[in-house]
Design a protein around this motif. Structure first.
Motif, PDB file in Angstrom:
ATOM      1  N   ILE A  86      -8.158   7.523  -2.201  1.00  0.00           N
ATOM      2  CA  ILE A  86      -7.078   6.888  -2.966  1.00  0.00           C
ATOM      3  C   ILE A  86      -6.800   7.588  -4.295  1.00  0.00           C
ATOM      4  O   ILE A  86      -5.664   7.701  -4.713  1.00  0.00           O
ATOM      5  CB  ILE A  86      -7.334   5.374  -3.156  1.00  0.00           C
ATOM      6  N   ARG A  87      -7.870   8.065  -4.958  1.00  0.00           N
ATOM      7  CA  ARG A  87      -7.691   8.805  -6.209  1.00  0.00           C
ATOM      8  C   ARG A  87      -8.600  10.013  -6.197  1.00  0.00           C
ATOM      9  O   ARG A  87      -9.590  10.051  -5.455  1.00  0.00           O
ATOM     10  CB  ARG A  87      -8.045   7.910  -7.424  1.00  0.00           C
ATOM     11  N   TYR A 199       3.267   6.739  -5.065  1.00  0.00           N
ATOM     12  CA  TYR A 199       2.026   7.360  -5.558  1.00  0.00           C
ATOM     13  C   TYR A 199       0.901   7.310  -4.531  1.00  0.00           C
ATOM     14  O   TYR A 199      -0.144   7.894  -4.719  1.00  0.00           O
ATOM     15  CB  TYR A 199       1.549   6.608  -6.824  1.00  0.00           C
ATOM     16  N   CYS A 200       1.088   6.565  -3.442  1.00  0.00           N
ATOM     17  CA  CYS A 200      -0.054   6.131  -2.639  1.00  0.00           C
ATOM     18  C   CYS A 200      -0.227   6.920  -1.337  1.00  0.00           C
ATOM     19  O   CYS A 200       0.728   7.148  -0.585  1.00  0.00           O
ATOM     20  CB  CYS A 200       0.102   4.650  -2.329  1.00  0.00           C
ATOM     21  N   PRO A 298      -1.418  -7.205  -6.777  1.00  0.00           N
ATOM     22  CA  PRO A 298      -1.202  -5.982  -7.564  1.00  0.00           C
ATOM     23  C   PRO A 298       0.237  -5.874  -8.069  1.00  0.00           C
ATOM     24  O   PRO A 298       1.177  -5.994  -7.288  1.00  0.00           O
ATOM     25  CB  PRO A 298      -1.510  -4.863  -6.559  1.00  0.00           C
ATOM     26  N   GLN A 300       1.034  -3.254 -10.507  1.00  0.00           N
ATOM     27  CA  GLN A 300       1.112  -1.797 -10.745  1.00  0.00           C
ATOM     28  C   GLN A 300       1.778  -1.429 -12.064  1.00  0.00           C
ATOM     29  O   GLN A 300       1.279  -0.592 -12.784  1.00  0.00           O
ATOM     30  CB  GLN A 300       1.807  -1.041  -9.593  1.00  0.00           C
ATOM     31  N   ASP A 338      -3.760  -5.267  -9.888  1.00  0.00           N
ATOM     32  CA  ASP A 338      -4.037  -3.832 -10.039  1.00  0.00           C
ATOM     33  C   ASP A 338      -2.923  -3.237 -10.906  1.00  0.00           C
ATOM     34  O   ASP A 338      -1.751  -3.600 -10.724  1.00  0.00           O
ATOM     35  CB  ASP A 338      -3.942  -3.090  -8.684  1.00  0.00           C
ATOM     36  N   ILE A 340      -1.471   0.565 -12.688  1.00  0.00           N
ATOM     37  CA  ILE A 340      -1.583   2.019 -12.870  1.00  0.00           C
ATOM     38  C   ILE A 340      -0.915   2.393 -14.192  1.00  0.00           C
ATOM     39  O   ILE A 340       0.230   1.989 -14.425  1.00  0.00           O
ATOM     40  CB  ILE A 340      -0.867   2.770 -11.712  1.00  0.00           C
ATOM     41  N   PHE A 369      -6.103   1.659 -13.437  1.00  0.00           N
ATOM     42  CA  PHE A 369      -6.274   3.055 -13.025  1.00  0.00           C
ATOM     43  C   PHE A 369      -5.329   3.962 -13.800  1.00  0.00           C
ATOM     44  O   PHE A 369      -4.205   3.560 -14.116  1.00  0.00           O
ATOM     45  CB  PHE A 369      -5.933   3.227 -11.537  1.00  0.00           C
ATOM     46  N   ILE A 370      -5.784   5.196 -14.034  1.00  0.00           N
ATOM     47  CA  ILE A 370      -4.862   6.229 -14.499  1.00  0.00           C
ATOM     48  C   ILE A 370      -4.261   6.855 -13.252  1.00  0.00           C
ATOM     49  O   ILE A 370      -4.977   7.106 -12.274  1.00  0.00           O
ATOM     50  CB  ILE A 370      -5.602   7.300 -15.333  1.00  0.00           C
ATOM     51  N   TYR A 371      -2.966   7.066 -13.252  1.00  0.00           N
ATOM     52  CA  TYR A 371      -2.302   7.655 -12.090  1.00  0.00           C
ATOM     53  C   TYR A 371      -3.014   8.952 -11.679  1.00  0.00           C
ATOM     54  O   TYR A 371      -3.339   9.788 -12.517  1.00  0.00           O
ATOM     55  CB  TYR A 371      -0.830   7.941 -12.424  1.00  0.00           C
ATOM     56  N   SER A 372      -3.233   9.081 -10.390  1.00  0.00           N
ATOM     57  CA  SER A 372      -3.889  10.279  -9.866  1.00  0.00           C
ATOM     58  C   SER A 372      -2.956  10.906  -8.827  1.00  0.00           C
ATOM     59  O   SER A 372      -2.511  10.226  -7.898  1.00  0.00           O
ATOM     60  CB  SER A 372      -5.222   9.838  -9.246  1.00  0.00           C
ATOM     61  N   ARG A 374      -1.637  12.614  -5.724  1.00  0.00           N
ATOM     62  CA  ARG A 374      -2.130  12.755  -4.352  1.00  0.00           C
ATOM     63  C   ARG A 374      -1.174  13.651  -3.579  1.00  0.00           C
ATOM     64  O   ARG A 374      -0.005  13.272  -3.365  1.00  0.00           O
ATOM     65  CB  ARG A 374      -2.228  11.384  -3.664  1.00  0.00           C
TER      66      ARG A 374
HETATM   67  N1  5AD Z   1      -3.332   6.818  -8.587  1.00  0.00           N
HETATM   68  C1  5AD Z   1      -3.902   5.768  -9.243  1.00  0.00           C
HETATM   69  N2  5AD Z   1      -4.083   4.574  -8.678  1.00  0.00           N
HETATM   70  C2  5AD Z   1      -3.687   4.411  -7.402  1.00  0.00           C
HETATM   71  N3  5AD Z   1      -3.732   3.352  -6.575  1.00  0.00           N
HETATM   72  C3  5AD Z   1      -3.206   3.696  -5.389  1.00  0.00           C
HETATM   73  N4  5AD Z   1      -2.827   4.983  -5.418  1.00  0.00           N
HETATM   74  C4  5AD Z   1      -3.110   5.454  -6.669  1.00  0.00           C
HETATM   75  C5  5AD Z   1      -2.928   6.693  -7.304  1.00  0.00           C
HETATM   76  N5  5AD Z   1      -2.370   7.735  -6.684  1.00  0.00           N
HETATM   77  C6  5AD Z   1      -4.245   2.045  -6.994  1.00  0.00           C
HETATM   78  C7  5AD Z   1      -3.189   0.952  -6.900  1.00  0.00           C
HETATM   79  C8  5AD Z   1      -3.639   0.168  -5.703  1.00  0.00           C
HETATM   80  C9  5AD Z   1      -5.139   0.330  -5.776  1.00  0.00           C
HETATM   81  C10 5AD Z   1      -5.886   0.037  -4.520  1.00  0.00           C
HETATM   82  O1  5AD Z   1      -5.314   1.677  -6.131  1.00  0.00           O
HETATM   83  O2  5AD Z   1      -3.245   0.178  -8.063  1.00  0.00           O
HETATM   84  O3  5AD Z   1      -3.241  -1.183  -5.750  1.00  0.00           O
END
Ligand code: 5AD
Ligand code: SF4
Length: 475
Positions: A86-87, A199-200, A298, A300, A338, A340, A369-372, A374
């Motif tokens: 996921i990250r 982002y996912c 979530p 986001q 959740d 981001i 979370f900090i955006y990662s 993918r």
């Molecule tokens: N970067 C950061 N957080 C992410 N999530 C999903 N993809 C990413 C990403 N690319 C987080 C979202 C989701 C949780 C399971 O992981 O917040 O709800």
């Protein structure tokens, strides 16, 4: 005997077979019957509850073919790493563990190492594993139920076995399971995700939404009740979309009403998508005694432009409407989320909209979370000018706000008696035990009575901390 590894090319290995998993009966198949006799296995599980549930199925399959669980992973003859993609930091951890396993394989050439779950669904990760690590079996999320065949092939051919299907197979309804707990159980109700948040990576690693049949789910829960289970957590990437793919007039809310009649004491579910959270589900939360007053929803981001670019298909206002409606129906509910930060080009102002929403929504917990980035997702192609330092600073400010929410969520129970499903001895000090309240709050209380494990007890809350509550056992 020396292991000679013949390495198949990834292309050749992919889609090599497409077994109809419903035809696999591990126990009855002579080929697999004694495959694990006298051998020990150990599964390392990373990431979400979906992976934990998959590991329980793989453990069940391994035990059907003769393997036994190793108390110590160092004694295992078969080690599986069930991975998360996921990250980036989730993947970094796994590269580290794979590096450590190199030494173990040198010491014990008969050790079989398998890597599965979400990482092998990424072609670049699988190539790196094949080229740089000493792994015997590599398989993806859609190959879980082929495990005996993959092990058989690895033993027989002494070659690297790679099987990563890019398409979902059928659902194996009666998959064997070795459950980690004797009182709480994961119950998958659907697999995959059709949301494609930009982002996912999940829709690419877990495939399209596939719902299990309602009858199979209800039977599974009834069976759990018969075996003394107190709590089930219904699992799916987007449980609120349950049933859509079946084309029946039967939704997640209907499933909650039906499961409430099975006699299970507690029902939880995760994860929900705000867009698909409908009135029927909210009403089921109000009406069904067994459906617990906690929702993980979530959000986001709290900024409408960011939500749009994330492809979340709701706005700040729509999210708040849903929360407010839910609080009207279930006034005492605890809501977690959740979030981001640092999505490509998120501005300070947009980030402040997220903080505003946190205050408005009154979250009692959040995974932040900090955006990662993918590879392969639409967001990975977006230009991102926000400096990393700024993202970290935003995350810290967000955590300050969400931590306040955790604490307030515990403080509101001070003096109240909560029902706690006891998990075991507490790590919070000697002579203490712990479990979760109906609102999903970790609760510690003084007791050494291990016969309470798996029982629901009354605890009067006397102290509220950020991460847990402390209380006293009462009648
Ligand atoms: N970067 C950061 N957080 C992410 N999530 C999903 N993809 C990413 C990403 N690319 C987080 C979202 C989701 C949780 C399971 O992981 O917040 O709800
Ligand atoms: Fe990922 Fe969005 Fe699906 Fe959740 S709903 S798994 S964030 S694509």
């Amino acid at each position: 005997m020396k292991n000679v590894k013949a390495m198949p090319s990834l292309k050749e290995a992919k889609l090599r077979r497409n077994l109809d998993i419903e035809t696999i009966h591990y126990k009855m198949n002579n080929k697999y019957q004694n495959l694990g006799k006298g051998k020990l296995y150990y599964i390392y599980t990373y990431g979400c509850q979906g992976n934990e549930a998959d590991s329980e199925v793989m453990a069940g399959i391994l035990e059907e073919i003769g393997y036994k669980l190793a108390d110590n992973p160092l004694d295992a003859d078969l080690v599986l790493l069930n991975t998360c993609a996921i990250r980036e930091n989730a993947e970094q951890r796994i590269w580290g563990v794979l590096g450590q396993l190199k030494g173990r394989k040198r010491d014990n050439p008969d050790l079989l190492v398998g890597i599965c779950g979400c990482m092998p669904q990424e072609e670049s990760a699988t190539e790196k594993i094949i080229n740089s690590y000493d792994v015997d079996i590599i398989f993806g999320t859609h190959n879980r139920d082929h495990l005996p065949d993959l092990i058989y092939e690895a033993y027989m051919t002494k070659a690297k076995v790679v099987e990563v299907l890019s398409n979902e197979g059928n659902i194996l309804e009666d998959a064997p399971k070795h459950r980690a707990s004797t009182h709480k159980a994961w119950v998958n109700i659907m697999y995959g995700c059709d949301e494609f948040c930009t982002y996912c990576i999940v829709p690419y690693t877990r495939g399209r939404e596939r719902s299990r049949s309602k009858d199979a789910i209800i039977e599974e829960v009834k069976d759990l009740v018969a075996h003394g289970y107190k709590e089930v957590t219904l699992l799916g990437q987007n449980v609120n979309a349950y049933g859509k793919d079946l084309g029946l007039d039967y939704t997640f809310g209907d499933l909650l009403y039906d499961l409430d009649k099975t006699g299970i004491e507690r029902i939880r579910y995760t994860t929900s998508h705000p867009r698909d959270l409908d009135l029927k589900t909210m009403e089921a939360m109000r009406d069904c005694k067994s459906v617990m007053p906690h929702l993980h929803l979530p959000v986001q981001s709290g900024d409408n432009d960011i939500l749009k670019i994330m492809n979340r298909k709701y706005t700040h206002e729509v999210y708040m409407e849903k929360i407010n409606k839910l609080r009207e129906l279930v006034p005492d509910i605890s809501i977690t989320t959740d979030i981001i930060v640092g999505f490509p080009n998120e501005t300070e102002e947009q980030f402040l909209h997220t903080l505003d929403l946190c205050h408005e929504a009154g979250f009692e917990g959040a995974f932040t979370f900090i955006y990662s980035k993918r590879e392969g997702t639409p967001a990975a192609r977006m230009i991102d000018n926000t400096p990393e330092e700024e993202k970290k600073e935003r995350l810290n400010r967000l955590i300050e706000v969400t931590n306040e929410g955790y604490l307030k969520g515990h403080e509101r129970f001070l003096g109240r008696v909560v029902k706690v499903l006891v998990d075991g001895e507490s790590k919070n000090g000697e002579g203490m035990m712990c479990g979760y309240s109906e609102h999903n709050k970790l609760t510690h209380f003084k007791s050494t009575d291990t016969s309470l494990v798996g029982k629901i007890v009354n605890v009067k809350v006397t102290e509220a901390k950020t991460w847990f509550m402390i209380g006293e056992l009462c009648e």
